[in-house]
Every structure is written in C-alpha cells, then in structure tokens.
Motif scaffolding. Structure first.
Motif, PDB file in Angstrom:
ATOM      1  N   ILE A 109      10.575  -2.228  20.568  1.00 56.80           N
ATOM      2  CA  ILE A 109      10.189  -2.113  19.158  1.00 56.80           C
ATOM      3  C   ILE A 109       9.370  -3.323  18.732  1.00 56.80           C
ATOM      4  CG2 ILE A 109      11.080  -2.105  16.795  1.00 56.80           C
ATOM      5  CD1 ILE A 109      13.366  -0.335  17.784  1.00 56.80           C
ATOM      6  N   ASP A 110       9.741  -4.496  19.197  1.00 58.06           N
ATOM      7  CA  ASP A 110       8.956  -5.699  18.902  1.00 58.06           C
ATOM      8  C   ASP A 110       7.545  -5.585  19.466  1.00 58.06           C
ATOM      9  OD1 ASP A 110      11.041  -6.889  17.542  1.00 58.06           O
ATOM     10  OD2 ASP A 110      11.799  -7.970  19.302  1.00 58.06           O
ATOM     11  N   THR A 111       7.418  -4.976  20.647  1.00 60.89           N
ATOM     12  CA  THR A 111       6.097  -4.769  21.239  1.00 60.89           C
ATOM     13  C   THR A 111       5.282  -3.789  20.402  1.00 60.89           C
ATOM     14  OG1 THR A 111       6.969  -5.172  23.467  1.00 60.89           O
ATOM     15  CG2 THR A 111       4.867  -4.015  23.312  1.00 60.89           C
ATOM     16  N   LEU A 112       5.917  -2.720  19.946  1.00 64.61           N
ATOM     17  CA  LEU A 112       5.218  -1.753  19.107  1.00 64.61           C
ATOM     18  C   LEU A 112       4.686  -2.408  17.835  1.00 64.61           C
ATOM     19  CD1 LEU A 112       7.573   1.375  19.303  1.00 64.61           C
ATOM     20  CD2 LEU A 112       5.365   1.070  20.447  1.00 64.61           C
ATOM     21  N   GLU A 113       5.458  -3.305  17.285  1.00 67.39           N
ATOM     22  CA  GLU A 113       5.040  -3.991  16.061  1.00 67.39           C
ATOM     23  C   GLU A 113       3.710  -4.718  16.256  1.00 67.39           C
ATOM     24  OE1 GLU A 113       6.569  -7.598  13.126  1.00 67.39           O
ATOM     25  OE2 GLU A 113       8.004  -6.581  14.436  1.00 67.39           O
ATOM     26  N   GLU A 169       1.434  -3.881  18.570  1.00 65.94           N
ATOM     27  CA  GLU A 169       0.398  -2.980  19.074  1.00 65.94           C
ATOM     28  C   GLU A 169      -0.084  -1.957  18.046  1.00 65.94           C
ATOM     29  OE1 GLU A 169       1.611  -3.086  23.825  1.00 65.94           O
ATOM     30  OE2 GLU A 169       2.022  -1.296  22.630  1.00 65.94           O
ATOM     31  N   PHE A 170       0.714  -1.693  17.032  1.00 70.73           N
ATOM     32  CA  PHE A 170       0.337  -0.693  16.033  1.00 70.73           C
ATOM     33  C   PHE A 170      -0.275  -1.370  14.806  1.00 70.73           C
ATOM     34  CE2 PHE A 170       2.351   2.286  18.634  1.00 70.73           C
ATOM     35  CZ  PHE A 170       2.134   3.568  18.146  1.00 70.73           C
ATOM     36  N   ALA A 171      -1.406  -0.830  14.372  1.00 72.02           N
ATOM     37  CA  ALA A 171      -2.042  -1.362  13.172  1.00 72.02           C
ATOM     38  C   ALA A 171      -1.190  -1.069  11.944  1.00 72.02           C
ATOM     39  CB  ALA A 171      -3.437  -0.758  13.009  1.00 72.02           C
ATOM     40  N   LEU A 172      -0.654   0.153  11.885  1.00 72.54           N
ATOM     41  CA  LEU A 172       0.179   0.556  10.756  1.00 72.54           C
ATOM     42  C   LEU A 172       1.245   1.536  11.223  1.00 72.54           C
ATOM     43  CD1 LEU A 172      -2.352   1.280   7.839  1.00 72.54           C
ATOM     44  CD2 LEU A 172      -0.675  -0.578   7.928  1.00 72.54           C
ATOM     45  N   VAL A 173       2.448   1.375  10.696  1.00 74.70           N
ATOM     46  CA  VAL A 173       3.499   2.377  10.846  1.00 74.70           C
ATOM     47  C   VAL A 173       3.830   2.834   9.432  1.00 74.70           C
ATOM     48  CG1 VAL A 173       5.856   2.859  11.572  1.00 74.70           C
ATOM     49  CG2 VAL A 173       4.393   1.403  12.993  1.00 74.70           C
ATOM     50  N   LEU A 174       3.464   4.072   9.128  1.00 76.31           N
ATOM     51  CA  LEU A 174       3.645   4.617   7.789  1.00 76.31           C
ATOM     52  C   LEU A 174       5.065   5.151   7.627  1.00 76.31           C
ATOM     53  CD1 LEU A 174       0.264   6.590   7.614  1.00 76.31           C
ATOM     54  CD2 LEU A 174       0.689   4.162   7.162  1.00 76.31           C
ATOM     55  N   ILE A 175       5.480   5.302   6.390  1.00 78.19           N
ATOM     56  CA  ILE A 175       6.827   5.774   6.074  1.00 78.19           C
ATOM     57  C   ILE A 175       6.723   7.020   5.199  1.00 78.19           C
ATOM     58  CG2 ILE A 175       9.026   5.224   4.969  1.00 78.19           C
ATOM     59  CD1 ILE A 175       8.528   3.621   7.526  1.00 78.19           C
ATOM     60  N   TYR A 229      14.409   1.694  10.521  1.00 75.78           N
ATOM     61  CA  TYR A 229      14.726   0.638   9.563  1.00 75.78           C
ATOM     62  C   TYR A 229      13.963  -0.655   9.864  1.00 75.78           C
ATOM     63  CZ  TYR A 229      18.170   3.706   7.529  1.00 75.78           C
ATOM     64  OH  TYR A 229      18.759   4.777   6.881  1.00 75.78           O
ATOM     65  N   HIS A 230      13.615  -0.875  11.124  1.00 79.26           N
ATOM     66  CA  HIS A 230      12.781  -2.030  11.470  1.00 79.26           C
ATOM     67  C   HIS A 230      11.414  -1.906  10.786  1.00 79.26           C
ATOM     68  CE1 HIS A 230      11.168  -5.250  14.096  1.00 79.26           C
ATOM     69  NE2 HIS A 230      10.056  -4.531  14.045  1.00 79.26           N
ATOM     70  N   PHE A 231      10.786  -0.755  10.936  1.00 79.52           N
ATOM     71  CA  PHE A 231       9.444  -0.590  10.380  1.00 79.52           C
ATOM     72  C   PHE A 231       9.472  -0.301   8.880  1.00 79.52           C
ATOM     73  CE2 PHE A 231       8.236  -0.060  14.861  1.00 79.52           C
ATOM     74  CZ  PHE A 231       7.175  -0.958  14.884  1.00 79.52           C
ATOM     75  N   ILE A 253       9.227  -3.725   7.470  1.00 76.93           N
ATOM     76  CA  ILE A 253       7.870  -4.236   7.632  1.00 76.93           C
ATOM     77  C   ILE A 253       6.932  -3.587   6.625  1.00 76.93           C
ATOM     78  CG2 ILE A 253       5.876  -4.244   9.194  1.00 76.93           C
ATOM     79  CD1 ILE A 253       7.825  -4.654  11.490  1.00 76.93           C
ATOM     80  N   PHE A 254       7.106  -2.288   6.426  1.00 77.17           N
ATOM     81  CA  PHE A 254       6.262  -1.564   5.468  1.00 77.17           C
ATOM     82  C   PHE A 254       6.442  -2.132   4.060  1.00 77.17           C
ATOM     83  CE2 PHE A 254       5.674   1.820   2.349  1.00 77.17           C
ATOM     84  CZ  PHE A 254       4.387   2.254   2.660  1.00 77.17           C
ATOM     85  N   ARG A 255       7.673  -2.362   3.655  1.00 75.16           N
ATOM     86  CA  ARG A 255       7.926  -2.905   2.316  1.00 75.16           C
ATOM     87  C   ARG A 255       7.270  -4.281   2.158  1.00 75.16           C
ATOM     88  NH1 ARG A 255      13.943  -2.621   0.241  1.00 75.16           N
ATOM     89  NH2 ARG A 255      14.252  -3.974   2.045  1.00 75.16           N
ATOM     90  N   ALA A 256       7.297  -5.077   3.234  1.00 75.69           N
ATOM     91  CA  ALA A 256       6.674  -6.399   3.174  1.00 75.69           C
ATOM     92  C   ALA A 256       5.156  -6.283   3.038  1.00 75.69           C
ATOM     93  CB  ALA A 256       7.034  -7.201   4.430  1.00 75.69           C
ATOM     94  N   LYS A 257       4.563  -5.322   3.744  1.00 76.64           N
ATOM     95  CA  LYS A 257       3.108  -5.113   3.644  1.00 76.64           C
ATOM     96  C   LYS A 257       2.725  -4.691   2.232  1.00 76.64           C
ATOM     97  CE  LYS A 257       2.069  -3.845   8.460  1.00 76.64           C
ATOM     98  NZ  LYS A 257       0.985  -4.827   8.697  1.00 76.64           N
TER      99      LYS A 257
END
Length: 411
Positions: free
Chosen positions: A248-252, A254-260, A319-321, A324-328
């Motif tokens: 999951i840390d690697t995905l963070e 590598e991905f420009a955006l993870v939408l919710i 919940y990880h992303f 992150i989404f809320r922070a963005k």
C-alpha cells in the motif's frame, strides 16, 4: 526645461512604461489558456480544442492526457471510465481497447500480469509515434511493469475506492455472487444476509466455475498479493499482512490520485485540477452512480466484524487512502470547496437539461453554463447530452469505427 529635468522626465516615462508592460504581460500569462489537444493528440498552444472554448484557469497548469484507470467493479469506476472515454474521443486520443469487441477487460497473463500485443487493438498509422496509447480505462489488474510495456511511462495512474462493505453489497446483488457458492438458494433470508452472517463459512464453500472475486477485491485489482492468504481483522493481520502494508505504501508513491466514491464530486474536481482539465470534461451521467447499499442490516456490528475478518486488506487500503484524500482536499483550501459547490450546481443544471431534452424534442436545443472563476462559458447541446450518457460499450464501438476509418484512410 533644463537638461537635468528633461533627463529625469525621460527616466520616469521609461519606468512607468516598463511597469505597465510588466502588468500587461502578467495578465496575458495568467489568462493564457492551457494547452488543448489538436488532431491525433498533438498539443497546440492556446487553441480552443475539440470540446469547445478553452478553460479559464485560476493558475497556470500543464495539460495531462495520458492516464490509466485501474477499474474496480461497484466502486464508482463506471463514472470515471465514462469521463475518460469521452475525453479521449472528443480530443482524438488513442484509447486502448481489447482485441475482442465488447470485452470489458484487457486480457492478462494470470501470473505475470503481462498483456500480449495480439490481445489489444493496435493504433492506426495516424498514431505512428512509439507508445501512443494515451488512455487505458478498461478493466485491468494493476502491474506497473506489465502496463509500462503498452502505455507511456509518464502516464498518470488513478483508481477509485469505496467503503468495502458497501462495494461488496452492490457487487453481490448486481452480479448475483450467490451463484459463486455451493449454498442452497432460498428467498428468506436473502442470500446477502446469509452471506454476511457467516462469510468465512461461505468462502470455504466457493465454487470454481464462473469464478469471480468475493474477498479483498479492491486490493486484488490493485495487484496486492492477497489470494489465498488470511488478511485478518484489525489490529492484527494474518499471514502476509506486513506485505500488504508495504505494498500500500508503494501504491501511494505510484498513483497520481486515488479517488473516493463517497466523495465523488470532490474526487472529480481534484482530478480536473490535477489533469488541468475543464469542468465540462468531468460532467457525468448521474445514472452511472452505484445504487445505494441498503439491503443489509447496517446496525449489526457482528456482521461488519465478520466481513472485515475476511476483507482486512480492503479495509487497510480504503482507510489509508481515505485519509490521504482528505489531506489532499484540505491542502486545496477554501477555493476548492467553492469550486466543488459550483461544479455541483453545473452538474445539476446539465442533468436537468439533459433529462428534459432527451425525452422531449420540443425542449430547447441548448443551454448555457455561464462563465465562472474556474471555467469559461460553454454551451450544452443535445449531442453533448448523448455523449455524457454513453457507456463503455457505446464508446467501444465508436472508437473501433474511428480507428477502422483512419486505417483505411492511410492505405
């Protein structure tokens, strides 16, 4: 006037002239439209582009046109997919399609994740540049090394996640997942209720025919190695749990955006800003949204706990992303909140107009969305309504017709 006074006057005129010039140039730079696509994906400075007038940005940004969507069923991915396919078609980009018409997914090797050249449609001669695939939005399992062989290495990767239990309920009902289990079917209680009462019991009785994912499906789509492992309930994960967290840390990174999905409109405005698109580009048909998850007993905490026990990786991922989404979103500031409210008003106006005009030919031929601080004025027509309402299989046919015509035209 003596010589000294004359020199001082000339000096002051030069200072004022220079200041005025700098102000004018600054205004020109700020109002400069983003680069809009020309034919065959070429970038043209300051042109109006295929979708209408250029965007009026609040700040300079660089237009992005190369994007990979990792599609996760029942997560809201259909909305994002329709937006990407429409953007690709209207801007004459090359969208990757499976070789077999109507196939919703790109075939991959089950072990390596590789995609064979013969399994995807090849660009016609007009797209003769190396690695010309701009958009990939059909279902494909995330494997960066494998995907880099068919898309540009600078492509932006995005996906959209949904609350795991809500996503599962929608997929269970719409895809008739009860057929995946060797359990007697009866109407009372419904299969969904019986599954959630004992998910581990059902999973041990999985049938191997017509196999479809039923646990940790978001994690699996993103390439997380969860198949056959016990991804247990929080706080302790089962075997392989540390590997999931590391992945999951690697995905963070590598991905420009993870939408919710639960923050869909905020997600799309964030996508618009990141890609330097326009509000017009992120309009969507509200009919593509997922049905509400209301067919289960949401008050039964024991069922939620049992579900989480066999979907630990999905809960970690979501919940990880989500955090992150809320922070963005928070980092975008108050201007972002105002733009989201404006976007929702535009979306409502366009939805109401399209609903009326599609069913009533006496309705107005067009409606206008007025200029705002985030976008130029644009016109919504009947044709645009049909474009917004098109789904993947409709776009698939249109792309194939275009590529076939382009290939014949170059013979």
């Amino acid at each position: 006037m003596d010589r000294r006074s004359l020199m001082w006057l000339v000096f002051m005129v030069l200072v004022v002239t220079t200041a005025v010039y700098l102000v004018v140039m600054e205004d020109e730079l700020v109002s400069l439209p983003p680069r809009i696509l020309g034919s065959a994906g070429a970038l043209v400075e300051g042109s109006s582009g295929a979708t209408g007038e250029a965007m009026k940005p609040t700040k300079l940004c660089i237009l992005n046109t190369d994007l990979v969507l990792i599609y996760i069923p029942a997560s809201g991915a259909a909305v994002v997919q329709s937006i990407l396919l429409r953007f690709g078609y209207l801007n004459d980009l090359f969208v990757t399609l499976p070789i077999r018409p109507g196939n919703p997914s790109i075939p991959q090797d089950l072990r390596s994740g590789d995609i064979r050249r013969q399994d995807v449609l090849q660009p016609p001669a007009v797209f003769s540049r190396e690695l010309t695939r701009n958009i990939l939005a059909h279902q494909v399992r995330y494997n960066r090394d494998a995907l880099h062989k068919i898309v540009k290495k600078n492509a932006q990767y995005v996906t959209i996640l949904r609350n795991p239990l809500d996503r599962f309920e929608t997929d269970f009902v719409s895809s008739h997942l009860e057929m995946q289990f060797d359990v007697e079917q009866r109407p009372n209680p419904p299969a969904l209720q019986r599954y959630l009462s004992a998910p581990e019991f059902w999973e041990k009785r999985r049938m191997r025919v017509n196999y479809r994912c039923t646990t940790n499906c978001m994690a699996e789509a993103l390439g997380i190695p969860v198949r056959g492992r016990g991804m247990g309930v929080f706080p302790g994960l089962g075997p392989g749990g540390k590997a999931v967290i590391d992945y999951i840390d690697t995905l963070e990174s590598e991905f420009a955006l993870v939408l919710i999905y639960e923050r869909l409109n905020q997600s799309l405005v964030l996508l618009k800003r990141h890609m330097c698109w326009t509000i017009r580009d992120i309009l969507y048909d509200v009919g593509l949204k997922e049905p509400p998850a209301n067919q289960r007993d949401v008050s039964d905490e024991s069922k939620k706990l049992q579900f989480r026990r066999v979907n630990g990786a999905d809960h970690l991922l979501y919940y990880h992303f989500y955090d992150i989404f809320r922070a963005k979103v928070a980092a975008e500031g108050e201007d972002f909140k105002r733009e989201v409210r404006h976007y929702e008003r535009v979306l409502d106006k366009v939805s109401r107009y399209c609903s009326s005009t599609v069913n009533d030919w006496k309705a107005a031929n067009q409606t206008v969305v007025w200029e705002s601080e985030w976008d130029e004025e644009f016109v919504v027509t009947r044709r645009m309504c049909w474009e917004i309402r098109r789904k993947r299989d409709d776009w698939d046919k249109l792309f194939r017709e275009r590529y076939s015509s382009q290939s014949q035209g170059n013979n």
